[in-house]
Scaffold this motif. Structure first.
Motif, PDB file in Angstrom:
ATOM      1  N   ALA A   1      12.842   2.964  -3.139  1.00 54.98           N
ATOM      2  CA  ALA A   1      11.878   4.080  -4.651  1.00 54.98           C
ATOM      3  C   ALA A   1      11.982   3.850  -6.268  1.00 54.98           C
ATOM      4  CB  ALA A   1      11.868   5.104  -4.313  1.00 54.98           C
ATOM      5  N   LEU A   2      13.619   4.362  -6.452  1.00 58.33           N
ATOM      6  CA  LEU A   2      13.297   3.479  -7.861  1.00 58.33           C
ATOM      7  C   LEU A   2      12.887   2.150  -8.106  1.00 58.33           C
ATOM      8  CD1 LEU A   2      17.375   4.822  -7.863  1.00 58.33           C
ATOM      9  CD2 LEU A   2      15.077   6.161  -8.602  1.00 58.33           C
ATOM     10  N   GLN A   3      13.329   1.007  -7.976  1.00 56.02           N
ATOM     11  CA  GLN A   3      12.499  -0.014  -8.179  1.00 56.02           C
ATOM     12  C   GLN A   3      11.210  -0.135  -8.269  1.00 56.02           C
ATOM     13  OE1 GLN A   3      14.366  -3.490  -5.920  1.00 56.02           O
ATOM     14  NE2 GLN A   3      12.895  -4.864  -6.930  1.00 56.02           N
ATOM     15  N   GLU A   4      10.243   0.078  -7.279  1.00 54.50           N
ATOM     16  CA  GLU A   4       9.418   0.740  -7.370  1.00 54.50           C
ATOM     17  C   GLU A   4       8.614   1.342  -8.410  1.00 54.50           C
ATOM     18  OE1 GLU A   4       8.067   2.003  -3.735  1.00 54.50           O
ATOM     19  OE2 GLU A   4       8.114  -0.252  -3.068  1.00 54.50           O
TER      20      GLU A   4
ATOM     21  N   LEU B   1       0.334   4.169  -6.995  1.00 53.38           N
ATOM     22  CA  LEU B   1       1.091   3.463  -6.329  1.00 53.38           C
ATOM     23  C   LEU B   1       0.737   3.398  -4.968  1.00 53.38           C
ATOM     24  CD1 LEU B   1       3.945   5.325  -7.110  1.00 53.38           C
ATOM     25  CD2 LEU B   1       3.957   3.132  -7.732  1.00 53.38           C
ATOM     26  N   PRO B   2       0.650   1.890  -4.304  1.00 53.99           N
ATOM     27  CA  PRO B   2       0.412   2.286  -3.015  1.00 53.99           C
ATOM     28  C   PRO B   2       0.698   3.211  -2.009  1.00 53.99           C
ATOM     29  CG  PRO B   2       1.554   0.202  -2.947  1.00 53.99           C
ATOM     30  CD  PRO B   2       1.697   1.191  -4.786  1.00 53.99           C
ATOM     31  N   ARG B   3      -0.228   4.207  -0.550  1.00 53.72           N
ATOM     32  CA  ARG B   3       0.129   5.066  -0.252  1.00 53.72           C
ATOM     33  C   ARG B   3       1.342   4.481   0.670  1.00 53.72           C
ATOM     34  NH1 ARG B   3      -1.247   9.222  -2.452  1.00 53.72           N
ATOM     35  NH2 ARG B   3      -1.889   9.969  -0.525  1.00 53.72           N
ATOM     36  N   GLY B   4       1.808   5.641   0.559  1.00 55.78           N
ATOM     37  CA  GLY B   4       3.217   5.032   2.438  1.00 55.78           C
ATOM     38  C   GLY B   4       4.299   4.271   1.169  1.00 55.78           C
ATOM     39  N   SER B   5       4.312   4.365  -0.235  1.00 59.05           N
ATOM     40  CA  SER B   5       5.328   3.304  -0.362  1.00 59.05           C
ATOM     41  C   SER B   5       6.746   4.376  -0.653  1.00 59.05           C
ATOM     42  CB  SER B   5       4.743   2.945  -1.952  1.00 59.05           C
ATOM     43  OG  SER B   5       4.448   3.898  -3.413  1.00 59.05           O
ATOM     44  N   GLU B   6       7.972   3.721  -0.579  1.00 58.59           N
ATOM     45  CA  GLU B   6       9.233   4.999  -1.010  1.00 58.59           C
ATOM     46  C   GLU B   6       9.031   5.596  -2.821  1.00 58.59           C
ATOM     47  OE1 GLU B   6      10.360   5.832   1.462  1.00 58.59           O
ATOM     48  OE2 GLU B   6       9.783   4.220   2.554  1.00 58.59           O
ATOM     49  N   GLY B   7       7.955   4.254  -3.860  1.00 50.52           N
ATOM     50  CA  GLY B   7       8.167   5.048  -4.410  1.00 50.52           C
ATOM     51  C   GLY B   7       7.413   6.534  -5.412  1.00 50.52           C
TER      52      GLY B   7
END
Length: 684
Positions: A385-388, A555-561
């Motif tokens: 998540a932090l990387q995204e 941000l993409p839906r469902g992404s951890e970010g």
């Protein structure tokens, strides 16, 4: 990314009839399947005004490279074809439910010569009768253990059954009469099947017939003075009654229904189902889903009903839902075909069914909370998540410390703000701060954000400069990395004590859009802080706004970010609302007791703690008020007069009276304590 205009169907080529359509990407893979009463109207809505579409829909259209469709005769056929295609192609932009855990079923293998009762998980098998699902396997085993006294059906595995036949010796259950031992010929296949069918009938809700039959036989045995047989039948009847007690009675005995409820946020949804048969809850099951498209609760209900009953014949007579699906009549017709009889889909408005739906909704909310907790607790997930976030916002390094700010007020009164801190993707509640807005009147979130950011970073600069002047490497370094105790108030931190604002964030997040982001950035620039990134997260579309940018970052839906950003924003909102309610409650209490001589904050708190609420204090007599420690008879009379509309003494006399009684400093009449920046205190 493709341009939707390049693959838009030519005018007049789309039929005006029911059908199902598929969007495909450049490799020919199906990425979305939908149905429509009118294909022409639905597909034109995708291409008519691209800018007005939801960002998730825009992403789907940009990913797609073509669209095709199939015409059907009725809406029911459209539902069936849509379900078939979703199952076949598994499109990435369709709602996809997944079990939040594996649920066990009680299964009876009626497809075997000697049916077996067992606990089963996973895919269902044809010819097997299923009951449940249950939340725990031990709950099934307890029920089976009770019922085997009356219905001694085989429960052993095939290998055990085969060895018993060869050795002509039954297993332990056969010796203690909890199995009819068909393996050694004590009962033939037809009689054993009747036992299994009676077991299934009891589990399906036909309970009264068996209990009455056992009771009749028990009375006959007692009349014939066969007391041992009567005692055994009595124990059998009690075993059946205990098995029934383990299943809560919630509705009438003739009610068979499935109760479905959702708990959702902009990114995910959890759904829970309670299976009610014969008025009793026979089991429950849960799923979670990522919202990869812009869907309403009604859409979620439709998709879920298709998945739950798509190939199942176990459809009840009634399905209770929180919102009717868009094509309720077509869905009811489809389920009626599956069941072989009428099915009613409805939203309960009152009574026991509404209360049960609310209970299921609470279970769904708890399931969603637990799912988010498990997801947030995973180290690999947090790192991703932090990387995204770093890549999406083009930050020089991962935002190991994120601070989020939110403003809360009610029609411009009691304006407050919150600051929550997440370090390495986890909430650090000892670092939370709350602010009473000082310079802004009314509803002005932009100026409130500017004030809060200014106050927070002024403190940071002051404590940084102070640490530099002191030259204390150990204390300064530890404080700069957040190793400090949370102070109680901004004004009361002793010299050389804990530095609450000494550690700057990597990223400041504000709850709002471009205006709030611009205010936060302006506050940092005015203070000369240039090494802290700023962004805003808007609730409506979950888009991220950067200072000076015309378009948001999606941000993409469902992404951890995005999940982490949303969680940070929601926690700031929760903390701000909690503080606002506290301030509002104190203001209301202070207003009614304002002007009572000798009654300061400590005594007001003692009064409310003693009586529990302002309403009970208002109902109390003077004698009851005087029982509170620190409240004398005279003060009690003045409190009662103030609460019941009486005029309290004038301020000067009151002040003298308070002074003569030795009232503590700060308890002067009319003074209300003001809240400054303070810590959360571990999530109070």
């Amino acid at each position: 990314m493709a341009d939707p205009a390049n693959y838009r169907p030519a005018p007049g080529t789309i039929p005006d009839s029911p059908g199902v359509y598929r969007f495909r990407d450049e490799h020919g893979r199906v990425i979305y399947v939908g149905k429509a009463k009118s294909l022409r109207s639905r597909l034109n809505s995708y291409f008519a005004d691209f800018a007005s579409l939801h960002p998730r829909t825009q992403t789907m259209l940009r990913t797609a490279a073509g669209v095709d469709w199939t015409v059907v005769g009725t809406e029911v056929e459209a539902l069936q074809l849509e379900y078939s295609w979703i199952k076949e192609f598994n499109p990435r932009f369709n709602v996809r439910y997944r079990d939040d855990k594996s649920y066990p079923y009680l299964a009876v293998t009626l497809d075997e010569e000697f049916p077996r009762v067992m606990v089963m998980r996973g895919a269902k098998r044809k010819g097997v009768r299923y009951f449940g699902p249950y939340s725990h396997a031990w709950a099934i085993r307890e029920t089976v253990d009770l019922l085997l006294r009356v219905f001694p059906v085989r429960t052993c595995k095939p290998g055990v059954f085969k060895r018993a036949r060869h050795s002509d010796r039954p297993c332990l259950l056969g010796y203690i009469d909890k199995c009819s031992a068909p393996c050694v010929g004590r009962i033939d296949a037809a009689a054993h099947r009747r036992l299994a069918e009676d077991f299934c009938a009891f589990m399906a809700g036909d309970t009264g017939r068996f209990i009455k039959e056992i009771e009749r036989r028990m009375l006959e045995a007692a009349a014939a003075e066969e007391y041992e047989r009567a005692a055994r039948l009595r124990d059998d009847m009690r075993a059946l009654q205990r098995a029934l007690e383990k299943q809560a009675v919630v509705l009438g005995e003739a009610v068979d229904c499935d109760v479905i409820a959702f708990a959702e946020d902009p990114l995910e949804a959890a759904v829970q189902v309670f299976y009610v048969r014969g008025g009793r809850i026979r089991g429950q099951r849960g799923w979670v889903v990522d919202k990869v498209s812009d869907v309403t609760t009604a859409d979620l209900v439709e998709h879920f009903l298709l998945q739950l009953y798509g190939e199942s014949e176990a459809v009840p007579r009634e399905v209770l839902v929180p919102a009717e699906p868009p094509d309720a009549a077509a869905m009811a017709e489809l389920l009626a075909e599956r069941r072989g009889g009428p099915v009613r889909i409805r939203v309960p408005r009152r009574g026991d069914k509404k209360a049960l739906l609310e209970t299921v909704a609470r279970n769904a909310a708890e399931a969603l909370r637990q799912h988010k907790t498990r997801r947030a607790g995973d180290l690999t997930t947090r790192s991703k998540a932090l990387q995204e976030i770093q890549e999406a916002l083009e930050l020089p390094e991962a935002p190991l410390r994120i601070e989020c700010y939110d403003v809360s007020n009610l029609q411009g009164t009691n304006v407050v703000a919150s600051m929550v801190v997440f370090e390495d993707g986890l909430a650090r509640k000892s670092e939370y701060r709350r602010f009473a807005i000082k310079t802004v009147q009314g509803q002005d979130d932009v100026r409130s954000i500017h004030e809060v950011i200014t106050r927070r970073f002024k403190r940071y600069l002051a404590e940084r400069d102070k640490a530099g002047q002191e030259g204390g490497d150990a204390g300064g370094v530890l404080a700069s990395y957040g190793f400090q105790e949370a102070g109680e108030r901004e004004q009361s931190a002793p010299a050389g004590g804990a530095r609450k604002f000494a550690y700057p964030p990597n990223l400041v997040v504000v709850d709002g859009g471009p205006a709030q982001v611009a205010a936060a950035q302006r506050a940092l620039e005015e203070l000369g802080v240039a090494d802290v990134a700023v962004c805003g997260l808007a609730k409506r579309m979950e888009e991220i706004w950067l200072p000076g940018e015309e378009d948001p970052v999606i941000l993409p839906r469902g992404s951890e970010g995005l999940f982490l950003m949303q969680r940070v924003r929601d926690e700031a909102h929760r903390f701000a609302v909690a503080y606002h309610r506290q301030r509002r409650s104190k203001a209301m209490t202070a207003g009614e007791l304002d002007g009572v001589p000798g009654l300061g904050p400590a005594r007001r708190t003692a009064l409310l703690k003693h009586f529990g609420s302002l309403k009970r204090l208002r109902e109390a007599t003077v004698a009851q008020i005087a029982e509170v420690p620190g409240i004398g008879p005279r003060t009690a009379e003045q409190i009662a007069a103030a609460l019941h509309g009486g005029a309290p003494p004038n301020g000067r006399a009151a002040g003298k009276a308070a002074a003569s009684r030795g009232a503590p400093p700060g308890d002067a009449p009319g003074r209300v304590p003001t809240e400054e920046d303070s810590a959360d205190g571990g999530g109070r």
